[in-house]
Design a protein around this motif. Structure first.
Motif, PDB file in Angstrom:
ATOM      1  N   ARG A 123       3.594  -1.175   2.305  1.00 11.10           N
ATOM      2  CA  ARG A 123       3.260  -1.137   3.731  1.00 11.10           C
ATOM      3  C   ARG A 123       2.716   0.234   4.120  1.00 11.10           C
ATOM      4  N   HIS A 124       1.584   0.185   4.831  1.00  6.68           N
ATOM      5  CA  HIS A 124       0.989   1.415   5.376  1.00  6.68           C
ATOM      6  C   HIS A 124      -0.033   1.025   6.434  1.00  6.68           C
ATOM      7  N   ARG A 125      -0.190   1.839   7.437  1.00  7.39           N
ATOM      8  CA  ARG A 125      -1.133   1.536   8.515  1.00  7.39           C
ATOM      9  C   ARG A 125      -2.568   1.438   8.026  1.00  7.39           C
ATOM     10  N   ASP A 126      -2.884   2.065   6.886  1.00  7.22           N
ATOM     11  CA  ASP A 126      -4.253   2.054   6.370  1.00  7.22           C
ATOM     12  C   ASP A 126      -4.471   0.988   5.295  1.00  7.22           C
ATOM     13  N   ALA A 127      -3.554   0.041   5.186  1.00  8.65           N
ATOM     14  CA  ALA A 127      -3.638  -0.955   4.114  1.00  8.65           C
ATOM     15  C   ALA A 127      -4.965  -1.705   4.124  1.00  8.65           C
ATOM     16  N   GLN A 128      -5.438  -2.106   5.299  1.00  8.97           N
ATOM     17  CA  GLN A 128      -6.696  -2.859   5.378  1.00  8.97           C
ATOM     18  C   GLN A 128      -7.866  -2.014   4.866  1.00  8.97           C
ATOM     19  N   ALA A 129      -7.906  -0.752   5.276  1.00 13.07           N
ATOM     20  CA  ALA A 129      -9.009   0.124   4.863  1.00 13.07           C
ATOM     21  C   ALA A 129      -8.952   0.379   3.360  1.00 13.07           C
ATOM     22  N   ARG A 150      -7.773  -1.626   1.046  1.00 10.87           N
ATOM     23  CA  ARG A 150      -8.245  -2.819   0.321  1.00 10.87           C
ATOM     24  C   ARG A 150      -9.767  -2.870   0.324  1.00 10.87           C
ATOM     25  N   THR A 151     -10.391  -2.557   1.457  1.00 11.62           N
ATOM     26  CA  THR A 151     -11.852  -2.575   1.540  1.00 11.62           C
ATOM     27  C   THR A 151     -12.458  -1.594   0.542  1.00 11.62           C
ATOM     28  N   LYS A 152     -11.879  -0.400   0.448  1.00 15.83           N
ATOM     29  CA  LYS A 152     -12.409   0.600  -0.477  1.00 15.83           C
ATOM     30  C   LYS A 152     -12.187   0.184  -1.935  1.00 15.83           C
ATOM     31  N   LEU A 153     -11.046  -0.428  -2.210  1.00 15.11           N
ATOM     32  CA  LEU A 153     -10.783  -0.882  -3.573  1.00 15.11           C
ATOM     33  C   LEU A 153     -11.739  -2.010  -3.967  1.00 15.11           C
ATOM     34  N   LEU A 154     -12.000  -2.926  -3.043  1.00 13.84           N
ATOM     35  CA  LEU A 154     -12.960  -3.995  -3.334  1.00 13.84           C
ATOM     36  C   LEU A 154     -14.336  -3.409  -3.654  1.00 13.84           C
ATOM     37  N   THR A 177      -7.482  -6.762  -4.633  1.00 12.89           N
ATOM     38  CA  THR A 177      -6.086  -6.818  -4.208  1.00 12.89           C
ATOM     39  C   THR A 177      -6.011  -7.790  -3.033  1.00 12.89           C
ATOM     40  N   ASP A 178      -4.945  -7.738  -2.298  1.00 11.70           N
ATOM     41  CA  ASP A 178      -4.760  -8.669  -1.195  1.00 11.70           C
ATOM     42  C   ASP A 178      -4.020  -7.928  -0.090  1.00 11.70           C
ATOM     43  N   VAL A 179      -4.350  -8.221   1.162  1.00 12.25           N
ATOM     44  CA  VAL A 179      -3.694  -7.531   2.262  1.00 12.25           C
ATOM     45  C   VAL A 179      -3.246  -8.529   3.319  1.00 12.25           C
ATOM     46  N   ARG A 180      -2.073  -8.302   3.878  1.00 10.55           N
ATOM     47  CA  ARG A 180      -1.540  -9.095   4.990  1.00 10.55           C
ATOM     48  C   ARG A 180      -1.108  -8.116   6.070  1.00 10.55           C
ATOM     49  N   ASP A 181      -1.874  -8.043   7.136  1.00  9.42           N
ATOM     50  CA  ASP A 181      -1.594  -7.092   8.212  1.00  9.42           C
ATOM     51  C   ASP A 181      -1.570  -5.670   7.644  1.00  9.42           C
ATOM     52  N   VAL A 220      -3.747  -1.301 -15.807  1.00 10.43           N
ATOM     53  CA  VAL A 220      -2.929  -0.599 -14.817  1.00 10.43           C
ATOM     54  C   VAL A 220      -3.369   0.857 -14.705  1.00 10.43           C
ATOM     55  N   ASP A 221      -3.690   1.483 -15.817  1.00  9.56           N
ATOM     56  CA  ASP A 221      -4.195   2.865 -15.782  1.00  9.56           C
ATOM     57  C   ASP A 221      -5.491   2.946 -14.980  1.00  9.56           C
ATOM     58  N   ARG A 222      -6.368   1.977 -15.185  1.00  7.16           N
ATOM     59  CA  ARG A 222      -7.619   1.944 -14.417  1.00  7.16           C
ATOM     60  C   ARG A 222      -7.351   1.707 -12.931  1.00  7.16           C
ATOM     61  N   LEU A 223      -6.369   0.863 -12.638  1.00  8.84           N
ATOM     62  CA  LEU A 223      -5.989   0.621 -11.260  1.00  8.84           C
ATOM     63  C   LEU A 223      -5.477   1.901 -10.605  1.00  8.84           C
ATOM     64  N   ILE A 224      -4.631   2.623 -11.303  1.00  3.95           N
ATOM     65  CA  ILE A 224      -4.084   3.881 -10.781  1.00  3.95           C
ATOM     66  C   ILE A 224      -5.210   4.875 -10.493  1.00  3.95           C
ATOM     67  N   ALA A 225      -6.167   4.957 -11.405  1.00  4.95           N
ATOM     68  CA  ALA A 225      -7.298   5.858 -11.205  1.00  4.95           C
ATOM     69  C   ALA A 225      -8.142   5.446 -10.012  1.00  4.95           C
ATOM     70  N   ALA A 226      -8.313   4.132  -9.840  1.00  4.04           N
ATOM     71  CA  ALA A 226      -9.090   3.639  -8.687  1.00  4.04           C
ATOM     72  C   ALA A 226      -8.385   3.969  -7.376  1.00  4.04           C
ATOM     73  N   CYS A 227      -7.072   3.800  -7.363  1.00  2.00           N
ATOM     74  CA  CYS A 227      -6.311   4.125  -6.147  1.00  2.00           C
ATOM     75  C   CYS A 227      -6.405   5.621  -5.861  1.00  2.00           C
TER      76      CYS A 227
END
Length: 386
Positions: free
Chosen positions: A338-344, A346-350, A356-360, A376-383
């Motif tokens: 949970r974080h206020r910037d979750a939607q943003a 997800r958009t950047k990760l896409l 990924t997936d976001v709900r509120d 998972v290593d690639r995911l961590i780097a992307a984040c």
């Protein structure tokens, strides 16, 4: 260890994509491609007699897989449909008085949430929702509300789709269930084949719905209902498939099967059951149980959670982890952050090729067999890059 070879077709279609939404549209294994082809071949080979094959072989195979997964006593308690919403409508229609007094939560999936809202608007139901938050006390609060004894239908998720919280008091609800009411329905969509589930102690008293879109790897169209004997004998919404079998009912009236088949609908696309059977048999061939797959996903989730906590995943260090990995007990197959910037985020990760997936304000990362530690290593780097 890697199981990517089982998903070579899906992965080859988007080789640079990182798909960490296994809790949403789980990628389909190669075995399901062959099963889809077989559905076409069978339909055109058997033509008008296709349904003899489907009800004689395809459905019994699918029922047997569900029985084995959930510890059910008999395949006769199971029916299939294209979606769980359709099955919810059939169960609701069996209540003989209105409004139906429903006890549920503020965390149910939209297939029930929206419909319950509309039933309430139309005067068809009075819905009481127990808040999930704070989750540490939710189960006790929900069971207490159920024990108050003034509800006709108790509806709750096994695993909550937004937060990943797991409800572990199903036996307490089953103890309240009676054919005359209340009826208990558990939405198992995020539990079925995500975590080992044994309903043997409660199957004679609860309804259970789930499907193949997520962890069963079958895609849309392979949903099922387990219906206990003696509960909801005459649903008003009923299809002509419910006319076949051991029938009972009033003289001159509409008769129903006396087992779970009373909830059958009508003609449906059976190809999803071909895919479901193929996925289950693929796992058996690999010697993989749901417990094995859950452990594999847990290992990947632990790697990612550690990176989030340590700051290695960049801004994700700021999140609240709603369902951290703790011990080796039953859990969701995704991490909910949970974080206020979750939607943003997800958009950047896409934009970076990470699904990924976001709900509120909750971003969710789901783990499955088609990923490995390198992913998972690639995911961590992307984040970290956002």
């Amino acid at each position: 260890m890697s199981f990517k070879s089982l998903f070579s077709r899906a992965l080859a279609l988007a080789p640079d994509r990182l798909h960490f939404a296994a809790h949403s549209h789980h990628l389909w294994p190669d075995a399901s491609f062959e099963a889809q082809q077989q559905a076409w071949l069978d339909a055109n080979l058997h033509a008008d007699r296709k349904w003899d094959l489907i009800f004689g072989e395809t459905i019994p195979r699918a029922q047997a897989h569900v029985v084995a997964e959930l510890g059910l006593a008999s395949p006769d308690s199971l029916v299939f449909s294209s979606n769980t919403h359709d099955l919810l409508l059939r169960v609701f229609s069996a209540f003989e008085r209105r409004p139906v007094r429903i006890l549920s939560t503020d965390g149910e999936f939209h297939s029930f949430r929206r419909q319950a809202d509309r039933w309430g608007e139309a005067g068809e139901a009075v819905v009481t929702r127990v808040p999930l938050a704070p989750f540490d006390s939710f189960a006790e609060r929900f069971v207490a509300a159920a024990r108050a004894g003034d509800h006709d239908w108790i509806v709750v998720s096994q695993v909550f789709f937004r937060t990943g919280g797991l409800f572990d008091r199903i036996e307490d609800l089953a103890a309240l269930a009676r054919p005359e009411g209340p009826w208990v329905l558990v939405d198992g969509y995020h539990g079925f084949m995500a975590t080992p589930t044994d309903l043997s102690a409660v199957a004679d008293r609860i309804f259970y719905v789930a499907g193949g879109y997520k962890y069963a790897m079958a895609g849309e169209g392979a949903c099922f209902l387990h219906a206990p004997d003696g509960f909801a004998p005459r649903p008003v919404i009923t299809g002509w498939f419910a006319e076949f079998g051991d029938l009972s009912g009033p003289p001159g009236g509409v008769k129903y099967r006396s087992d779970g088949g009373r909830f059958w609908g009508a003609t449906f696309d059976s190809s999803a059951l071909y895919r479901f059977n193929a996925g289950r048999e693929m796992l058996a061939d690999q010697g993989l149980s749901t417990a094995d797959v859950a452990d594999y996903g847990r290992t990947l989730a632990i790697l990612f959670e550690a990176a989030v906590r340590s700051g290695s995943a960049g801004v994700l260090a700021e999140v609240e982890i709603l369902n951290p990995v703790e011990g080796d007990g039953p859990r969701a197959r995704f991490l909910a952050l949970r974080h206020r910037d979750a939607q943003a985020w997800r958009t950047k990760l896409l934009a970076a090729g990470v699904v990924t997936d976001v709900r509120d304000d909750v971003i969710r990362f789901g783990f499955g067999l088609y990923q490995d530690a390198e992913d998972v290593d690639r995911l961590i780097a992307a984040c970290r890059s956002i």
